[in-house]
Design a protein around this motif. Structure first.
Motif, short mmCIF file in Angstrom:
data_model
loop_
_atom_site.label_atom_id
_atom_site.label_comp_id
_atom_site.label_asym_id
_atom_site.label_seq_id
_atom_site.Cartn_x
_atom_site.Cartn_y
_atom_site.Cartn_z
N ASP A 265 -63.38 -39.06 -41.35
CA ASP A 265 -63.73 -39.91 -40.21
C ASP A 265 -63.95 -41.37 -40.60
OD1 ASP A 265 -63.58 -37.91 -38.42
OD2 ASP A 265 -65.76 -37.54 -38.27
N LEU A 266 -64.15 -41.62 -41.88
CA LEU A 266 -64.39 -43.00 -42.32
C LEU A 266 -63.08 -43.73 -42.60
CD1 LEU A 266 -67.22 -42.28 -44.96
CD2 LEU A 266 -67.52 -42.93 -42.56
N MET A 267 -61.97 -43.00 -42.56
CA MET A 267 -60.69 -43.59 -43.00
C MET A 267 -59.86 -44.09 -41.83
SD MET A 267 -59.74 -40.69 -45.85
CE MET A 267 -58.10 -41.34 -46.19
N ASP A 268 -59.18 -45.21 -42.08
CA ASP A 268 -58.16 -45.69 -41.14
C ASP A 268 -56.84 -45.21 -41.73
OD1 ASP A 268 -56.14 -47.06 -39.90
OD2 ASP A 268 -57.10 -49.03 -40.04
N TYR A 269 -56.40 -44.05 -41.25
CA TYR A 269 -55.29 -43.38 -41.94
C TYR A 269 -54.00 -44.21 -41.92
CZ TYR A 269 -51.77 -40.19 -43.48
OH TYR A 269 -50.74 -39.65 -44.18
N ASP A 270 -53.73 -44.89 -40.82
CA ASP A 270 -52.46 -45.62 -40.75
C ASP A 270 -52.35 -46.70 -41.83
OD1 ASP A 270 -51.61 -44.07 -38.72
OD2 ASP A 270 -52.16 -45.48 -37.11
N SER A 271 -53.42 -47.48 -41.98
CA SER A 271 -53.32 -48.53 -42.99
C SER A 271 -53.36 -47.91 -44.40
CB SER A 271 -54.42 -49.58 -42.81
OG SER A 271 -55.66 -49.03 -43.10
N PHE A 272 -54.12 -46.83 -44.55
CA PHE A 272 -54.15 -46.12 -45.84
C PHE A 272 -52.75 -45.66 -46.23
CE2 PHE A 272 -55.21 -43.06 -49.02
CZ PHE A 272 -56.49 -43.38 -49.46
N ASN A 273 -52.11 -45.01 -45.26
CA ASN A 273 -50.78 -44.46 -45.52
C ASN A 273 -49.76 -45.58 -45.79
OD1 ASN A 273 -49.03 -42.22 -45.75
ND2 ASN A 273 -48.22 -42.61 -43.68
N SER A 274 -49.94 -46.69 -45.10
CA SER A 274 -48.99 -47.78 -45.29
C SER A 274 -49.10 -48.36 -46.71
CB SER A 274 -49.23 -48.81 -44.19
OG SER A 274 -49.04 -50.10 -44.66
N THR A 275 -50.34 -48.50 -47.21
CA THR A 275 -50.52 -48.97 -48.59
C THR A 275 -49.84 -48.00 -49.56
OG1 THR A 275 -52.65 -49.94 -47.98
CG2 THR A 275 -52.25 -49.62 -50.33
N CYS A 276 -50.02 -46.71 -49.30
CA CYS A 276 -49.41 -45.70 -50.19
C CYS A 276 -47.89 -45.71 -50.11
CB CYS A 276 -49.94 -44.31 -49.85
SG CYS A 276 -51.69 -44.09 -50.25
N ALA A 277 -47.38 -45.83 -48.87
CA ALA A 277 -45.92 -45.82 -48.70
C ALA A 277 -45.32 -47.02 -49.45
CB ALA A 277 -45.56 -45.87 -47.22
N ASN A 278 -45.93 -48.19 -49.32
CA ASN A 278 -45.41 -49.38 -50.01
C ASN A 278 -45.52 -49.24 -51.52
OD1 ASN A 278 -44.68 -50.61 -47.63
ND2 ASN A 278 -46.64 -51.66 -47.40
N TRP A 279 -46.63 -48.64 -51.96
CA TRP A 279 -46.78 -48.44 -53.41
C TRP A 279 -45.72 -47.47 -53.93
CZ3 TRP A 279 -48.51 -50.59 -57.58
CH2 TRP A 279 -48.46 -49.86 -58.76
N ASN A 280 -45.51 -46.37 -53.21
CA ASN A 280 -44.54 -45.37 -53.68
C ASN A 280 -43.15 -45.96 -53.78
OD1 ASN A 280 -46.56 -43.49 -53.91
ND2 ASN A 280 -46.23 -42.61 -51.88
N THR A 281 -42.78 -46.78 -52.78
CA THR A 281 -41.47 -47.42 -52.82
C THR A 281 -41.35 -48.32 -54.05
OG1 THR A 281 -41.44 -47.40 -50.43
CG2 THR A 281 -39.86 -48.88 -51.49
N TYR A 282 -42.39 -49.13 -54.26
CA TYR A 282 -42.38 -50.04 -55.41
C TYR A 282 -42.33 -49.26 -56.73
CZ TYR A 282 -44.41 -52.80 -59.18
OH TYR A 282 -44.66 -53.37 -60.40
N ALA A 283 -43.17 -48.21 -56.81
CA ALA A 283 -43.26 -47.46 -58.07
C ALA A 283 -41.94 -46.79 -58.41
CB ALA A 283 -44.38 -46.42 -57.99
N GLU A 284 -41.24 -46.29 -57.37
CA GLU A 284 -39.95 -45.67 -57.62
C GLU A 284 -38.93 -46.69 -58.08
OE1 GLU A 284 -38.58 -43.36 -54.20
OE2 GLU A 284 -40.52 -42.29 -54.35
#
Ligand SMILES: *[C@@H]1O[C@H](CO)[C@@H](O)[C@H](O)[C@H]1NC(C)=O
Ligand SMILES: *[C@@H]1O[C@H](CO)[C@@H](O)[C@H](O)[C@H]1NC(C)=O
Ligand SMILES: *[C@@H]1O[C@H](CO)[C@@H](O)[C@H](O)[C@H]1NC(C)=O
Ligand SMILES: *[C@@H]1O[C@H](CO)[C@@H](O)[C@H](O)[C@H]1NC(C)=O
Ligand SMILES: *[C@@H]1O[C@H](CO)[C@@H](O)[C@H](O)[C@H]1NC(C)=O
Ligand SMILES: *[C@@H]1O[C@H](CO)[C@@H](O)[C@H](O)[C@H]1NC(C)=O
Ligand SMILES: [Cu+2]
Length: 513
Positions: free
Chosen positions: A483-502
């Motif tokens: 309940d403390l998380m803003d999932y959309d922005s969380f997921n967006s940070t992860c998606a951008n990181w995963n793209t970069y890391a790959e």
């Protein structure tokens, strides 16, 4: 942006990390680009108690992730804003931005720093000042005075040596970002400040070093200590102040000596810090701004050690007692080699987490999960508002500054020697703070209540040791975390990181925090 109103105003700080911030300390303070409207404290957060602080961070680095941690800030019910890649967020990819929002529920002096790899000591750090009451009066506020160590090579370049051969001898130290170096007459300058005779000054000291325990003094001047970390204390006087990595002290200095020039000293303690320029990490305090002379004053006597200030001197002004533990956890700290590489162990496990799969994401995806891996080193604290004790012990002859996120802890016991069931615990108004020394061959017993849901890191603040896995995480009141998380922005940070890391093939080379 600041002083708008005492409570619940919004303050914001925008940071753009650029390649320049990968240059170590001295240059960094001027080369970071900020669009803060306040020219006086560009890049340095200056807020009021009760403010809601909003920080926009843009990663302008070409080939590093990032994340900003607001050291010592409670992050009360705002754990996803704690800024720790692999725990509370994915690492922020180059070109991506993230916004942190938290309320300043404490006041005093602190700092922010990157919690991505060793990036803090590549220069991604700065002061946080939260205006509020103080336990002593003063005429002037000097602001922060950072004490740092410095190496001619970058810390990233030194890491593999640190991993295989142990901590390297560092080259120098800096007082608020600057110092001279023997033989170098073209670069570098001493920190200098001019004061008015008869007035008093508040100084906000931060030990921001990667691997140096400092003793601080101003020749001939007695300091009155009014706060430890973000906790005001009953004032006490001292000539010499001991600062472990990550700790802060606020002092008031009365400029009541014969008008003249005096050395300000940050002395690495050879008991636990090796430095090539240990005797000359000095700044100058002048009573007369037209003086250009070097001081001729002498240092106070001190004992070379890496101990905290005496527990009996660190008396919180607002008295609070600790209670008996409902839960306790024993953590024996050790070090060993895994192949040719040093790893730190707490309770026999070395810490390893990953930038793309942070603890909070795992909890979001399965809020009742208990399938932590050993290397995630999770201590699960499910019950609300209970007292938890941590007994941290070591047989090693090296002291460690232990830092906990999300809480101030009560220091119940701290000494050299073996901990036993008969060790006396101080429960009546013990020191409360966020960073304390685990003495060499000794023990540190800390306590807090489970009043802040989240995944919180507890780690040694020696940069090399964090990277070598001297950390654990507390998963506190797990069911309340999603309940403390803003999932959309969380997921967006992860998606951008995963793209970069790959694309870049970047891989975690260290513990992941
Ligand atoms: C971050 O950048 C530094 C400097 O270019 C480099 O040495 C280091 O390996 C990078 N670290 C990571 C984890 O990307
Ligand atoms: C922390 O937040 C909780 C929930 O909003 C609130 O009840 C509590 O009073 C807050 N604590 C502090 C110290 O602000
Ligand atoms: C240290 O540097 C910061 C940032 O430039 C500045 O705000 C602060 O006043 C300086 N501290 C002292 C004691 O001069
Ligand atoms: C500083 O203190 C020392 C020792 O008390 C004294 O000898 C010296 O004169 C003082 N220096 C100045 C400049 O006041
Ligand atoms: C100067 O101020 C300090 C701290 O307030 C005090 O302990 C000391 O006695 C004062 N010294 C003189 C010479 O007035
Ligand atoms: C999270 O991001 C991924 C891309 O990495 C996307 O495929 C997925 O749909 C997102 N999840 C949600 C719930 O938005
Ligand atoms: Cu930290």
């Amino acid at each position: 942006m600041h002083h708008s109103s005492l409570f619940s105003s919004a303050s914001s700080l925008a940071l753009l990390l650029s390649e320049a911030s990968a240059i170590p300390y001295a240059e960094r303070l001027t080369q970071r680009s900020c669009d803060n409207s306040a020219a006086d404290r560009s890049c340095w957060g200056d807020y009021n108690w009760g403010d809601t602080v909003v920080v926009h961070l843009t990663n302008g680095l070409a080939n590093n992730g990032t994340g900003l941690h607001f050291h010592g800030m409670r992050q009360n019910y705002t754990n996803p804003n704690d800024g720790v890649p692999s725990i509370t967020q994915c690492a922020v990819a180059p070109g991506d931005s993230i916004t942190y929002t938290w309320r300043a529920t404490q006041y005093g002096s602190s700092w922010y720093h990157s919690h991505f790899a060793l990036q803090a000591w590549e220069g991604v750090l700065g002061g946080i000042l939260i205006n509020g009451p103080a336990t002593g009066n003063y005429d002037n506020d000097m602001g922060h005075m950072f004490l740092n160590d410095w190496t001619h090579e970058t810390v990233d370049a030194l890491y593999s040596t640190a991993e295989t051969s142990g901590p390297p001898t560092l080259s120098n130290g800096l007082i608020n970002g600057t110092n001279t170096y023997p033989g170098d007459t073209t670069q570098g300058a001493r920190f200098e400040t001019t004061v008015t005779e008869g007035e008093s000054y508040r100084i906000r000291l931060v030990n921001g070093a990667i691997d140096t325990h400092f003793k601080y003094m101003i020749d001939n001047h007695t300091m009155t200590v009014i706060a430890m970390d973000l906790v005001p204390i009953t004032p006490y006087a001292t000539d010499v102040l001991s600062l472990g990595m990550g700790q802060r002290y606020d002092v008031i200095v009365n400029m009541n000596q014969t008008a003249g020039d005096y050395w300000i000293r940050a002395i690495p303690q050879t008991y636990c810090s090796d430095n090539d320029n240990a005797d000359d990490i000095k700044g100058i305090l002048r009573y007369d701004s037209t003086s250009a002379s070097d001081p001729t004053t002498s240092a106070y006597d001190y004992t070379d050690d890496c101990d905290d200030e005496a527990m009996t001197d660190l008396v919180p002004y607002y008295s609070m007692d600790a209670e008996d533990a409902t839960t306790s956890d024993d953590e024996a700290v050790s070090v060993g080699k895994s192949g040719s590489i040093f790893k730190w162990y707490m309770a026999a496990t070395t810490f390893a987490v990953t930038w793309e799969d942070p603890t909070l994401l795992q909890i979001y995806e399965d809020p009742t999960s208990t399938s932590w891996t050993d290397s995630q080193h999770v201590v699960q604290l499910d019950t609300a508002d209970e007292w938890v004790y941590f007994v941290i012990t070591t047989t090693q002859t090296i002291p460690h500054p232990i830092h906990l996120h999300g809480h101030d802890f009560y220091i119940l016991a701290q000494a050299e020697g073996a901990y036993s069931d008969t060790t006396t615990l101080t429960l009546t108004n013990p020191p409360r703070r966020d960073t304390a020394m685990l003495p060499a061959s000794g023990y540190l017993v800390i306590a807090f209540t489970t009043d802040n849901p989240g995944a919180w890191l507890m780690h040694c603040h020696i940069g090399w040791h964090t990277s070598e896995g001297f950390a654990l995480q507390l998963v506190e009141r797990q069911s309340e975390i999603p309940d403390l998380m803003d999932y959309d922005s969380f997921n967006s940070t992860c998606a951008n990181w995963n793209t970069y890391a790959e694309e870049s093939g970047v891989e975690v080379e260290d513990s992941g925090v």
